[in-house]
Design a protein around this motif. Structure first.
Motif, PDB file in Angstrom:
ATOM      1  N   GLY A 225      19.109  -0.800  15.336  1.00  0.00           N
ATOM      2  CA  GLY A 225      18.531   0.359  15.222  1.00  0.00           C
ATOM      3  C   GLY A 225      18.067   0.644  13.846  1.00  0.00           C
ATOM      4  N   ILE A 226      17.265   1.701  13.914  1.00  0.00           N
ATOM      5  CA  ILE A 226      16.717   2.100  12.730  1.00  0.00           C
ATOM      6  C   ILE A 226      17.577   3.372  11.896  1.00  0.00           C
ATOM      7  CG2 ILE A 226      14.769   3.102  11.431  1.00  0.00           C
ATOM      8  CD1 ILE A 226      12.923   2.133  13.600  1.00  0.00           C
ATOM      9  N   VAL A 227      18.157   2.980  10.858  1.00  0.00           N
ATOM     10  CA  VAL A 227      18.902   3.812  10.106  1.00  0.00           C
ATOM     11  C   VAL A 227      18.355   4.041   8.485  1.00  0.00           C
ATOM     12  CG1 VAL A 227      21.134   4.618   9.227  1.00  0.00           C
ATOM     13  CG2 VAL A 227      20.976   3.742  11.386  1.00  0.00           C
TER      14      VAL A 227
ATOM     15  N   GLU B 177      14.142  -9.995  -4.248  1.00  0.00           N
ATOM     16  CA  GLU B 177      14.165  -8.878  -4.926  1.00  0.00           C
ATOM     17  C   GLU B 177      14.703  -7.689  -4.300  1.00  0.00           C
ATOM     18  OE1 GLU B 177      14.204  -9.309  -8.140  1.00  0.00           O
ATOM     19  OE2 GLU B 177      13.532 -11.067  -8.310  1.00  0.00           O
ATOM     20  N   ASP B 178      15.028  -7.809  -2.880  1.00  0.00           N
ATOM     21  CA  ASP B 178      15.544  -6.545  -2.018  1.00  0.00           C
ATOM     22  C   ASP B 178      14.668  -5.665  -2.099  1.00  0.00           C
ATOM     23  OD1 ASP B 178      17.518  -5.871  -0.138  1.00  0.00           O
ATOM     24  OD2 ASP B 178      18.985  -5.168  -1.710  1.00  0.00           O
ATOM     25  N   ILE B 179      13.453  -5.872  -1.868  1.00  0.00           N
ATOM     26  CA  ILE B 179      12.297  -4.706  -1.808  1.00  0.00           C
ATOM     27  C   ILE B 179      12.236  -4.647  -0.116  1.00  0.00           C
ATOM     28  CG2 ILE B 179      10.140  -4.051  -2.073  1.00  0.00           C
ATOM     29  CD1 ILE B 179      10.427  -5.915  -4.941  1.00  0.00           C
ATOM     30  N   GLY B 180      11.897  -5.463   0.435  1.00  0.00           N
ATOM     31  CA  GLY B 180      11.587  -5.361   1.914  1.00  0.00           C
ATOM     32  C   GLY B 180      11.379  -6.728   2.585  1.00  0.00           C
ATOM     33  N   GLN B 181      10.925  -6.491   3.836  1.00  0.00           N
ATOM     34  CA  GLN B 181      10.672  -7.737   4.599  1.00  0.00           C
ATOM     35  C   GLN B 181       9.288  -8.156   5.058  1.00  0.00           C
ATOM     36  OE1 GLN B 181      13.475  -6.193   7.814  1.00  0.00           O
ATOM     37  NE2 GLN B 181      14.966  -7.361   7.064  1.00  0.00           N
TER      38      GLN B 181
ATOM     39  N   ALA C 254       8.398  -1.607   1.427  1.00  0.00           N
ATOM     40  CA  ALA C 254       9.588  -0.931   0.618  1.00  0.00           C
ATOM     41  C   ALA C 254      10.547  -0.140   1.693  1.00  0.00           C
ATOM     42  CB  ALA C 254       9.056  -0.332  -0.419  1.00  0.00           C
ATOM     43  N   GLN C 255      10.717   0.773   1.080  1.00  0.00           N
ATOM     44  CA  GLN C 255      11.761   1.963   1.956  1.00  0.00           C
ATOM     45  C   GLN C 255      11.090   2.542   3.142  1.00  0.00           C
ATOM     46  OE1 GLN C 255      15.033   2.501   1.627  1.00  0.00           O
ATOM     47  NE2 GLN C 255      14.786   0.591   0.300  1.00  0.00           N
ATOM     48  N   GLU C 256       9.565   2.669   2.998  1.00  0.00           N
ATOM     49  CA  GLU C 256       8.884   3.370   4.104  1.00  0.00           C
ATOM     50  C   GLU C 256       8.970   2.694   5.626  1.00  0.00           C
ATOM     51  OE1 GLU C 256       5.211   0.943   2.598  1.00  0.00           O
ATOM     52  OE2 GLU C 256       7.468   1.202   2.350  1.00  0.00           O
ATOM     53  N   GLY C 257       9.051   1.291   5.432  1.00  0.00           N
ATOM     54  CA  GLY C 257       8.955   0.618   6.802  1.00  0.00           C
ATOM     55  C   GLY C 257       7.901   0.122   7.360  1.00  0.00           C
ATOM     56  N   THR C 258       7.741  -1.016   8.272  1.00  0.00           N
ATOM     57  CA  THR C 258       6.649  -1.567   8.654  1.00  0.00           C
ATOM     58  C   THR C 258       5.513  -0.455   9.206  1.00  0.00           C
ATOM     59  OG1 THR C 258       7.896  -3.357   9.349  1.00  0.00           O
ATOM     60  CG2 THR C 258       5.664  -3.333  10.136  1.00  0.00           C
ATOM     61  N   ASP C 259       5.729   0.253   9.936  1.00  0.00           N
ATOM     62  CA  ASP C 259       4.749   1.264  10.543  1.00  0.00           C
ATOM     63  C   ASP C 259       3.996   1.913   9.439  1.00  0.00           C
ATOM     64  OD1 ASP C 259       5.682   0.406  12.918  1.00  0.00           O
ATOM     65  OD2 ASP C 259       6.656   2.287  13.684  1.00  0.00           O
ATOM     66  N   GLN C 260       4.938   2.630   8.602  1.00  0.00           N
ATOM     67  CA  GLN C 260       4.056   3.258   7.497  1.00  0.00           C
ATOM     68  C   GLN C 260       3.182   2.289   6.521  1.00  0.00           C
ATOM     69  OE1 GLN C 260       3.763   6.657   7.050  1.00  0.00           O
ATOM     70  NE2 GLN C 260       5.000   6.609   8.980  1.00  0.00           N
ATOM     71  N   MET C 261       3.688   1.183   6.343  1.00  0.00           N
ATOM     72  CA  MET C 261       3.167   0.186   5.342  1.00  0.00           C
ATOM     73  C   MET C 261       1.724  -0.003   6.204  1.00  0.00           C
ATOM     74  SD  MET C 261       4.089  -3.653   4.461  1.00  0.00           S
ATOM     75  CE  MET C 261       4.051  -4.380   6.098  1.00  0.00           C
ATOM     76  N   LEU C 262       1.842  -0.210   7.538  1.00  0.00           N
ATOM     77  CA  LEU C 262       0.464  -0.627   8.259  1.00  0.00           C
ATOM     78  C   LEU C 262      -0.346   0.858   8.129  1.00  0.00           C
ATOM     79  CD1 LEU C 262       1.931  -2.571  11.255  1.00  0.00           C
ATOM     80  CD2 LEU C 262       0.463  -3.328   9.361  1.00  0.00           C
ATOM     81  N   ALA C 263       0.250   1.819   8.302  1.00  0.00           N
ATOM     82  CA  ALA C 263      -0.509   3.025   8.257  1.00  0.00           C
ATOM     83  C   ALA C 263      -1.392   3.222   6.718  1.00  0.00           C
ATOM     84  CB  ALA C 263       0.213   4.327   8.204  1.00  0.00           C
ATOM     85  N   ARG C 264      -0.771   2.817   5.791  1.00  0.00           N
ATOM     86  CA  ARG C 264      -1.421   2.617   4.512  1.00  0.00           C
ATOM     87  C   ARG C 264      -2.503   1.477   4.205  1.00  0.00           C
ATOM     88  NH1 ARG C 264       1.418   0.490   0.353  1.00  0.00           N
ATOM     89  NH2 ARG C 264       3.491  -0.006   1.315  1.00  0.00           N
ATOM     90  N   VAL C 265      -2.247   0.646   4.963  1.00  0.00           N
ATOM     91  CA  VAL C 265      -3.504  -0.316   5.080  1.00  0.00           C
ATOM     92  C   VAL C 265      -4.536   0.126   5.596  1.00  0.00           C
ATOM     93  CG1 VAL C 265      -4.125  -2.736   5.949  1.00  0.00           C
ATOM     94  CG2 VAL C 265      -1.788  -2.367   4.634  1.00  0.00           C
ATOM     95  N   ALA C 266      -4.233   0.677   6.845  1.00  0.00           N
ATOM     96  CA  ALA C 266      -5.291   1.452   7.693  1.00  0.00           C
ATOM     97  C   ALA C 266      -6.128   2.531   6.832  1.00  0.00           C
ATOM     98  CB  ALA C 266      -4.781   2.223   8.952  1.00  0.00           C
ATOM     99  N   GLY C 267      -5.572   2.915   5.950  1.00  0.00           N
ATOM    100  CA  GLY C 267      -6.219   3.851   4.915  1.00  0.00           C
ATOM    101  C   GLY C 267      -6.915   3.366   3.905  1.00  0.00           C
ATOM    102  N   LEU C 268      -6.845   2.221   3.708  1.00  0.00           N
ATOM    103  CA  LEU C 268      -7.441   1.618   2.590  1.00  0.00           C
ATOM    104  C   LEU C 268      -8.894   1.360   2.815  1.00  0.00           C
ATOM    105  CD1 LEU C 268      -5.196  -1.526   1.750  1.00  0.00           C
ATOM    106  CD2 LEU C 268      -5.479   0.209   0.335  1.00  0.00           C
ATOM    107  N   PRO C 269      -9.873   1.104   1.670  1.00  0.00           N
ATOM    108  CA  PRO C 269     -11.316   1.152   1.972  1.00  0.00           C
ATOM    109  C   PRO C 269     -11.948   0.116   2.744  1.00  0.00           C
ATOM    110  CG  PRO C 269     -10.888   1.563  -0.367  1.00  0.00           C
ATOM    111  CD  PRO C 269      -9.393   1.310   0.368  1.00  0.00           C
TER     112      PRO C 269
END
Length: 294
Positions: free
Chosen positions: A75-77, A167-171, A185-200
């Motif tokens: 699980g997520i911790v 470099e132990d940054i993310g998966q 990075a530390q934000e996790g996959t869901d938040q990374m995808l949300a960042r991509v969704a906000g790109l131009p």
């Protein structure tokens, strides 16, 4: 599930520990579930024990009272604010080691936690060893075949995820038309995808014209008994909102929560989801030696 008799599940957030609990109950080896306060939803388990993340002494007592000889973390911790923790005596004794490990990265911290429980006499079992049906062989998950362009983005995304993972940054990483849009990075996959969704819109795909691939893979030489990559329906939904055309994982190197549900969600959204056979150590060696010939 060889090698132990009675299992203690230390559960964080998300669906993975629920799958693990169900699998262990099926083998009649689940002795107790310790739901980590602030992360796990205790209502999803039968008679869980609720403990804080730094109550290591209490957790060890719980495991021993349940006659556990093995422990599984699932699980997520998220990394805690160490200054805000309220450890018990055993947790306080372990805290300097945890702080020192944390400065070297997440994998070092996870290895320190695994080492702590091993020194207490428990066998540490990977979630994928309990619920091995969550690992998938090479091939499609769903009906949509990735195009050559999507496969090219997938290869680069796996490459990037391998480099950042070393470099132990993310998966995870997202690549679209050969361009790296995001690394996890530390934000996790869901938040990374949300960042991509906000790109131009000119940088990424859309529901009408899907482009780009999310790749998830273990970090090279990562401690695989804890924190193996996971995808599920929410991952597919996040990739769909980001306009992506696919999700790729290594066969046997990432867990799929609810394969049939993931396949249905991917088909409905028009995404290709598939697993590839790969040698991660060789792949990262290639990443660090770009002139190496194949």
């Amino acid at each position: 599930m060889a090698g132990f008799e009675r299992l203690g599940l230390i559960a964080g957030g998300g669906d993975l520990p629920v799958y693990v609990a169900e699998a262990a109950q099926g083998g009649d080896r689940l002795a107790c579930v310790i739901a980590l306060k602030g992360f796990a939803d205790p209502t999803r388990y039968d008679s869980p024990i609720i403990r804080g993340i730094a109550q290591l002494g209490q957790v060890v007592k719980d495991l021993r009272l349940a006659d556990c000889d093995a422990v599984c973390f699932a699980g997520i911790v998220t990394r805690p604010d160490f200054s805000a923790l309220k450890p018990d005596l055993k947790g306080m004794a372990f805290l300097p080691q945890a702080l020192a490990a944390a400065t070297r990265g997440d994998d070092a911290l996870l290895r320190a936690i695994v080492g702590f429980f091993e020194k207490e006499g428990f066998t540490v079992i990977g979630a994928n060893d309990i619920a091995d049906e969550l690992l998938v062989p090479p091939g499609l998950i769903g009906a949509i075949e990735p195009s050559p362009g999507v496969r090219a983005d997938a290869a680069k995304a796996l490459h990037i995820a391998g480099v950042t993972g070393a470099e132990d940054i993310g998966q995870g990483a997202v690549v679209c038309d050969g361009l790296v849009l995001a690394v996890e990075a530390q934000e996790g996959t869901d938040q990374m995808l949300a960042r991509v969704a906000g790109l131009p819109s000119e940088l990424r795909g859309s529901a009408i014209n899907r482009k780009g691939v999310l790749a998830k893979r273990p970090k090279p030489d990562q401690e695989r008994r804890i924190d193996l990559p996971v995808i599920g329906v929410s991952t597919v939904e996040g990739a769909a909102r980001a306009g992506l055309a696919g999700i790729v994982i290594p066969a046997g190197g990432a867990m799929v929560l609810g394969r049939e549900a993931v396949a249905r969600a991917a088909d409905a959204a028009g995404l290709a989801v598939w697993a590839v056979d790969m040698d991660e150590r060789a792949d990262v060696a290639d990443d660090r030696n770009p002139d190496r010939k194949h």
